[in-house]
Design a protein around this motif. Structure first.
Motif, PDB file in Angstrom:
ATOM      1  N   MET A 168      24.904  33.243  56.393  1.00 20.23           N
ATOM      2  CA  MET A 168      24.757  32.582  57.686  1.00 20.23           C
ATOM      3  C   MET A 168      24.988  33.554  58.841  1.00 20.23           C
ATOM      4  O   MET A 168      24.272  33.519  59.848  1.00 20.23           O
ATOM      5  N   ILE A 169      25.967  34.428  58.728  1.00 17.16           N
ATOM      6  CA  ILE A 169      26.248  35.376  59.812  1.00 17.16           C
ATOM      7  C   ILE A 169      25.044  36.281  60.050  1.00 17.16           C
ATOM      8  O   ILE A 169      24.586  36.463  61.187  1.00 17.16           O
ATOM      9  N   ALA A 170      24.520  36.862  58.976  1.00 18.80           N
ATOM     10  CA  ALA A 170      23.410  37.807  59.124  1.00 18.80           C
ATOM     11  C   ALA A 170      22.127  37.104  59.553  1.00 18.80           C
ATOM     12  O   ALA A 170      21.423  37.563  60.468  1.00 18.80           O
ATOM     13  N   LEU A 171      21.789  35.994  58.899  1.00 19.32           N
ATOM     14  CA  LEU A 171      20.537  35.302  59.224  1.00 19.32           C
ATOM     15  C   LEU A 171      20.601  34.696  60.624  1.00 19.32           C
ATOM     16  O   LEU A 171      19.594  34.702  61.354  1.00 19.32           O
ATOM     17  N   SER A 172      21.754  34.191  61.026  1.00 16.84           N
ATOM     18  CA  SER A 172      21.907  33.646  62.379  1.00 16.84           C
ATOM     19  C   SER A 172      21.712  34.738  63.426  1.00 16.84           C
ATOM     20  O   SER A 172      21.087  34.513  64.472  1.00 16.84           O
ATOM     21  N   THR A 173      22.254  35.922  63.143  1.00 14.69           N
ATOM     22  CA  THR A 173      22.083  37.035  64.078  1.00 14.69           C
ATOM     23  C   THR A 173      20.611  37.387  64.232  1.00 14.69           C
ATOM     24  O   THR A 173      20.122  37.594  65.350  1.00 14.69           O
ATOM     25  N   LEU A 174      19.899  37.429  63.127  1.00 14.98           N
ATOM     26  CA  LEU A 174      18.466  37.715  63.198  1.00 14.98           C
ATOM     27  C   LEU A 174      17.743  36.626  63.982  1.00 14.98           C
ATOM     28  O   LEU A 174      16.875  36.919  64.819  1.00 14.98           O
ATOM     29  N   ALA A 175      18.078  35.366  63.733  1.00 16.53           N
ATOM     30  CA  ALA A 175      17.435  34.264  64.447  1.00 16.53           C
ATOM     31  C   ALA A 175      17.704  34.353  65.951  1.00 16.53           C
ATOM     32  O   ALA A 175      16.804  34.125  66.772  1.00 16.53           O
ATOM     33  N   LEU A 176      18.926  34.696  66.320  1.00 15.85           N
ATOM     34  CA  LEU A 176      19.253  34.804  67.742  1.00 15.85           C
ATOM     35  C   LEU A 176      18.542  35.989  68.395  1.00 15.85           C
ATOM     36  O   LEU A 176      18.099  35.904  69.555  1.00 15.85           O
ATOM     37  N   LEU A 177      18.423  37.087  67.671  1.00 17.71           N
ATOM     38  CA  LEU A 177      17.688  38.237  68.211  1.00 17.71           C
ATOM     39  C   LEU A 177      16.217  37.904  68.415  1.00 17.71           C
ATOM     40  O   LEU A 177      15.559  38.487  69.293  1.00 17.71           O
ATOM     41  N   ARG A 178      15.698  36.977  67.612  1.00 13.53           N
ATOM     42  CA  ARG A 178      14.301  36.537  67.763  1.00 13.53           C
ATOM     43  C   ARG A 178      14.160  35.439  68.804  1.00 13.53           C
ATOM     44  O   ARG A 178      13.044  35.043  69.157  1.00 13.53           O
ATOM     45  N   HIS A 179      15.282  34.907  69.290  1.00 13.98           N
ATOM     46  CA  HIS A 179      15.278  33.894  70.351  1.00 13.98           C
ATOM     47  C   HIS A 179      16.185  34.390  71.476  1.00 13.98           C
ATOM     48  O   HIS A 179      17.290  33.896  71.667  1.00 13.98           O
ATOM     49  N   PRO A 180      15.735  35.399  72.223  1.00 10.28           N
ATOM     50  CA  PRO A 180      16.605  36.053  73.208  1.00 10.28           C
ATOM     51  C   PRO A 180      17.145  35.110  74.280  1.00 10.28           C
ATOM     52  O   PRO A 180      18.232  35.354  74.816  1.00 10.28           O
ATOM     53  N   ASP A 181      16.418  34.039  74.601  1.00  9.62           N
ATOM     54  CA  ASP A 181      16.928  33.092  75.593  1.00  9.62           C
ATOM     55  C   ASP A 181      18.174  32.383  75.078  1.00  9.62           C
ATOM     56  O   ASP A 181      19.143  32.169  75.829  1.00  9.62           O
ATOM     57  N   GLN A 182      18.167  32.041  73.786  1.00 14.17           N
ATOM     58  CA  GLN A 182      19.326  31.384  73.195  1.00 14.17           C
ATOM     59  C   GLN A 182      20.501  32.359  73.071  1.00 14.17           C
ATOM     60  O   GLN A 182      21.655  31.989  73.321  1.00 14.17           O
ATOM     61  N   THR A 226      18.393  40.630  52.844  1.00 13.51           N
ATOM     62  CA  THR A 226      18.998  41.608  51.942  1.00 13.51           C
ATOM     63  C   THR A 226      19.759  42.685  52.714  1.00 13.51           C
ATOM     64  O   THR A 226      20.754  43.229  52.234  1.00 13.51           O
ATOM     65  N   ALA A 227      19.276  42.969  53.920  1.00 11.29           N
ATOM     66  CA  ALA A 227      19.939  43.927  54.808  1.00 11.29           C
ATOM     67  C   ALA A 227      19.511  43.614  56.235  1.00 11.29           C
ATOM     68  O   ALA A 227      18.439  43.028  56.460  1.00 11.29           O
ATOM     69  N   LEU A 228      20.346  43.984  57.193  1.00  8.88           N
ATOM     70  CA  LEU A 228      19.992  43.770  58.606  1.00  8.88           C
ATOM     71  C   LEU A 228      20.371  45.021  59.401  1.00  8.88           C
ATOM     72  O   LEU A 228      21.457  45.110  59.979  1.00  8.88           O
ATOM     73  N   PRO A 229      19.450  46.007  59.466  1.00  9.33           N
ATOM     74  CA  PRO A 229      19.732  47.220  60.231  1.00  9.33           C
ATOM     75  C   PRO A 229      19.755  46.905  61.739  1.00  9.33           C
ATOM     76  O   PRO A 229      18.779  46.386  62.287  1.00  9.33           O
ATOM     77  N   VAL A 230      20.877  47.229  62.373  1.00  6.99           N
ATOM     78  CA  VAL A 230      21.001  46.978  63.808  1.00  6.99           C
ATOM     79  C   VAL A 230      21.585  48.221  64.483  1.00  6.99           C
ATOM     80  O   VAL A 230      22.171  49.088  63.838  1.00  6.99           O
ATOM     81  N   THR A 231      21.403  48.261  65.779  1.00  8.16           N
ATOM     82  CA  THR A 231      21.998  49.332  66.574  1.00  8.16           C
ATOM     83  C   THR A 231      22.340  48.750  67.946  1.00  8.16           C
ATOM     84  O   THR A 231      22.140  47.559  68.193  1.00  8.16           O
ATOM     85  N   TRP A 232      22.812  49.590  68.853  1.00 10.14           N
ATOM     86  CA  TRP A 232      23.186  49.101  70.189  1.00 10.14           C
ATOM     87  C   TRP A 232      23.187  50.253  71.179  1.00 10.14           C
ATOM     88  O   TRP A 232      23.070  51.411  70.797  1.00 10.14           O
TER      89      TRP A 232
END
Length: 397
Positions: A243-257, A391-397
């Motif tokens: 849930m943590i990883a998939l939610s992060t991906l979903a939020l990154l795909r919904h920048p307004d949210q 399976t993986a979520l490569p992120v940066t900042w």
């Protein structure tokens, strides 16, 4: 007409459930499907009907939670007496009563400061290391693993052993011999742990269960304690980590949210509920034996048959959730069924909520420029596991 049970998500949006569910939901009677397990079952997809059947005593959970998704599963296997997932009636009530105190809201709230400290420490370490990182390995998996280890009294240094084994055990296409070997190893690990707790009690859930059973004159057997321990160990980190990883991906795909959540971290509570509804990571639903004729909609499922309560379909029911395919962190239309419903509703749901609330209120404010380190179409998904995720979520900042 018997159709194939949908096991894949639409290619256009990895967050949506199988598109067949929408058609199923508009039929007057449950749809009959052939399952990978080799048996036919009826799929219940409407929100109200899913809630109704999951609390009906004419359903047995002895092949729960998702045996239908495993090719050629042994649906007639003998279930060990200690299983809280597979038992029904008084046997299930006894175990659940023993555990209820451990997962009460008050106790979970008491854990919140410790969970916050774990999250902050993990974020500090990740920020010090610098990006890019795999958010799954560096954050999403460690947080619930740390929490469940502390709760159960499992040494955190053993995490690699149980993480690898549990990841294999929740797949639906693993090699049967390998699955049996890994299951045996995890069982032996928990036997050794429980025996150690029986010899020397600590301030952890397993120790308290042993003591509580003795004080009530209903001591839990070794198989019961082992089964409960394995169930909580696997469920306690697999679902929340995904849930943590998939939610992060979903939020990154919904920048307004995501922007709304960053602007108001107090939105985390409603964000948790909406993301649980929207993602419904228990992706194949819940499998049940029908022990007696069961009316559903305009039809009846005959006793002796099988039923699948499609949680993801119920959570996209437009009669309950307007614009159900839209992610809306301010939604308050109704209670989702991501944790199931009825007597087998997830015991650890309050713990999951606390973990997710604190993650959502901290991760995106501590790292306000968090973004994907690869193209979105390069992300790979766990389409072959009982709990959906990446399976993986490569992120940066």
């Amino acid at each position: 007409m018997t159709e194939s049970f949908p096991t894949s998500r639409p290619s256009g949006c990895p967050f949506d459930p199988a598109h067949e569910y929408a058609a199923f939901r508009h039929r007057d009677t449950p749809s009959k499907v052939s399952t990978p397990a080799g048996v036919d079952a009826y799929v219940v997809t409407r929100y109200d009907e899913v809630r109704t059947v999951l609390r009906d005593t004419r359903l047995s959970s002895r092949s729960a939670p998702s045996d239908h998704a495993t090719p050629n599963a042994d649906l007639d296997r003998v279930i060990e007496s200690g299983s809280i997932i597979h038992n029904d009636g008084d046997a299930h009530k006894r175990l659940r009563r023993m555990l209820a105190t451990e997962f009460a809201v008050k106790r979970m709230e008491a854990m919140r400061p410790r969970i916050v400290a774990m999250i902050e420490a993990q974020l500090d370490a990740m920020l010090a290391r610098g990006g890019p990182v795999d958010l799954v390995q560096e954050f999403a998996l460690p947080i619930p693993s740390l929490v469940i280890c502390e709760l159960l009294g499992v040494p955190y240094e053993d995490r690699d052993q149980f993480q690898e084994r549990s990841a294999l055990l929740v797949t639906v296409d693993g090699d049967p011999d390998e699955m049996m070997r890994v299951s045996g190893e995890l069982n032996q690990y928990m036997v050794d742990l429980v025996l150690a707790k029986q010899a020397k009690r600590d301030d952890d859930l397993l120790s308290r269960l042993i003591t509580r059973g003795e004080e009530l004159g209903q001591p839990l057997s070794l198989p019961e304690l082992v089964s409960v321990g394995i169930t909580l160990l696997i469920a306690g980190h697999e679902t929340t980590a995904n849930m943590i990883a998939l939610s992060t991906l979903a939020l990154l795909r919904h920048p307004d949210q995501l922007a709304a959540l960053r602007a108001d971290p107090a939105l985390a509570t409603s964000a948790v509920e909406e993301l649980l509804r929207y993602l419904s990571v228990v992706q194949f639903g819940l499998f049940r034996h029908v022990t007696d004729d069961l009316p559903v909609g305009a039809g009846t499922i005959e006793g002796g048959g099988f039923l699948i309560a499609a949680l993801s379909a119920a959570n996209r029911d437009e009669s309950v959730f307007p614009d159900p395919d839209q992610l809306d962190l301010t939604r308050n239309d109704g209670a989702h069924v991501a944790f199931g419903f009825g007597p087998h509703q997830c015991l650890g749901q309050q713990l999951a909520r606390v973990e997710l609330e604190e993650v959502f209120s901290r991760l995106y404010t501590r790292i306000p420029t968090l973004r994907l380190a690869v193209d979105f179409d390069q992300i790979q998904y766990k389409n072959n596991t009982l709990v959906y995720g990446v399976t993986a979520l490569p992120v940066t900042w």
